[in-house]
Design an enzyme around this catalytic site. Structure first.
Site, PDB file in Angstrom:
ATOM      1  N   ARG A  87      21.366  15.707  18.360  1.00 20.93           N
ATOM      2  CA  ARG A  87      20.444  15.305  19.037  1.00 20.93           C
ATOM      3  C   ARG A  87      19.897  13.959  18.515  1.00 20.93           C
ATOM      4  O   ARG A  87      18.827  13.988  17.449  1.00 20.93           O
ATOM      5  CB  ARG A  87      19.343  16.381  19.138  1.00 20.93           C
ATOM      6  CG  ARG A  87      18.256  16.059  20.111  1.00 20.93           C
ATOM      7  CD  ARG A  87      17.281  17.229  20.431  1.00 20.93           C
ATOM      8  NE  ARG A  87      16.161  16.935  21.215  1.00 20.93           N
ATOM      9  CZ  ARG A  87      14.950  16.354  20.883  1.00 20.93           C
ATOM     10  NH1 ARG A  87      14.929  15.877  19.769  1.00 20.93           N
ATOM     11  NH2 ARG A  87      14.075  16.103  22.038  1.00 20.93           N
ATOM     12  N   LYS A 118      12.740  12.051  12.342  1.00 19.89           N
ATOM     13  CA  LYS A 118      11.656  13.029  12.002  1.00 19.89           C
ATOM     14  C   LYS A 118      10.890  12.739  10.893  1.00 19.89           C
ATOM     15  O   LYS A 118      11.558  11.839   9.963  1.00 19.89           O
ATOM     16  CB  LYS A 118      12.243  14.604  11.918  1.00 19.89           C
ATOM     17  CG  LYS A 118      12.645  14.932  13.190  1.00 19.89           C
ATOM     18  CD  LYS A 118      13.039  16.561  13.259  1.00 19.89           C
ATOM     19  CE  LYS A 118      13.402  16.908  14.651  1.00 19.89           C
ATOM     20  NZ  LYS A 118      13.414  18.341  14.822  1.00 19.89           N
TER      21      LYS A 118
END
Length: 313
Positions: A293, A254
């Protein structure tokens, strides 16, 4: 390399579809390990996801190359991913919305083939219609999870769809959609407010009849949060775990990691963020996370096993 017949809906080709290998039966959530943090592998069947968008587009244009997507999903499965998280709509900040019909055209053939291949699948969707279509195609409720990152904007009928389908749901903290969420980062106490808002969303599912043990919480790293707010939540992940629900953490590649690792030429590219992702996934496992994840499955699985070995003594 073995082959299997194309699963229904995998596209116009009716010949054999390449897979990595055969497995004897379909896995369920109940088959997954309970002695370590689980690994959820990311499979984005989209043209615009921040890390792997466009990877499975056919050469002719924007149509999805379902065979390539299935092969990638099964590769994640055989690399050790406990769950494959399939998304047909990018949720990165600024992404354009996708309607249910297009989302389903992208992902349903992939889901059917992954179920045939034995994978436990999570469907990353904010659309109740897509969730219902996925539930209809699953071999049973124990083969599927619904992963909805809508947060406070969860669609009105999604809790009912989940309750009637008997599946597990991942409830993610978020305050907006892809177009608006990064303008909604006004917190006084980000940890306390995220927990309070997660409880609000969770309660909608409980009121619809979803059992507490089928609700998984995700603090929503990167959703309606600044980089510093992400870090603050990660420092206090144990407070989310203490709510008593399984907790999923998704930090893989991210943007806040790209900012942390930036060099003179700018933020680190997504593919160069895996080591930092692995560090945070390891810390999440130590804090008691149910699953992480990630894009890079193999090293993550190794790390989860190592943490479990330490914690078992």
């Amino acid at each position: 390399m073995d082959t299997m017949g194309a699963a229904p809906g995998t596209g116009p080709n009716t010949g054999p579809m390449s897979v990595v290998r055969r497995i004897p039966r379909k896995k369920t959530v109940g088959d997954l390990p309970t002695d370590r943090t689980l690994v959820m592998g990311v499979l984005n069947v989209t043209p615009d996801s921040f890390s792997d968008g466009g990877r499975f587009l056919a050469r002719a244009g924007t149509a999805v190359d379902h065979e390539s997507a299935v092969h990638a999903g099964l590769s994640l499965h055989y690399a050790g991913a406990d769950i494959i998280d399939v998304g047909g709509e990018s949720t990165r900040p600024g992404a354009q919305p996708v309607d249910e019909q297009e989302e389903q055209r992208r992902i349903l053939p992939v889901l059917e083939a992954l179920f045939t291949g034995g994978a436990v699948v999570s469907v990353d969707t904010r659309h109740p219609g897509t969730a219902a279509a996925a539930i209809e195609r699953a071999p049973g409720p124990e083969h599927l999870l619904i992963n909805d990152v809508s947060g406070l904007m969860t669609a009105e009928h999604m809790p009912q769809v989940v309750a009637e389908g008997g599946v597990r749901v991942i409830v993610t903290h978020n305050r907006g959609d892809a177009q608006t969420m990064q303008s909604r980062t006004d917190y006084v106490d980000v940890v306390a407010e995220v927990i309070g808002e997660l409880e609000q969303i969770r309660d909608r599912y409980r009121q619809a009849g979803v059992p507490a043990e089928r609700i998984i919480l995700d603090p929503g790293i990167g959703f309606a949060k600044t980089a510093e707010q992400n870090w603050e939540l990660l420092r206090h992940l144990d407070r989310v775990v203490s709510l008593g629900h399984p907790v999923l953490l998704g930090v893989s590649r991210k943007g806040f990691l790209g900012e942390l690792l930036a060099a003179s030429e700018g933020p680190r590219e997504p593919e160069g963020r895996d080591a930092a992702t692995l560090a945070l996934s390891t810390l999440a496992a130590q804090a008691g996370a149910w699953a992480v994840r990630v894009h890079d499955v193999g090293p993550t699985l190794d790390a989860m096993k190592a943490v479990a070995e330490i914690q078992s003594r």
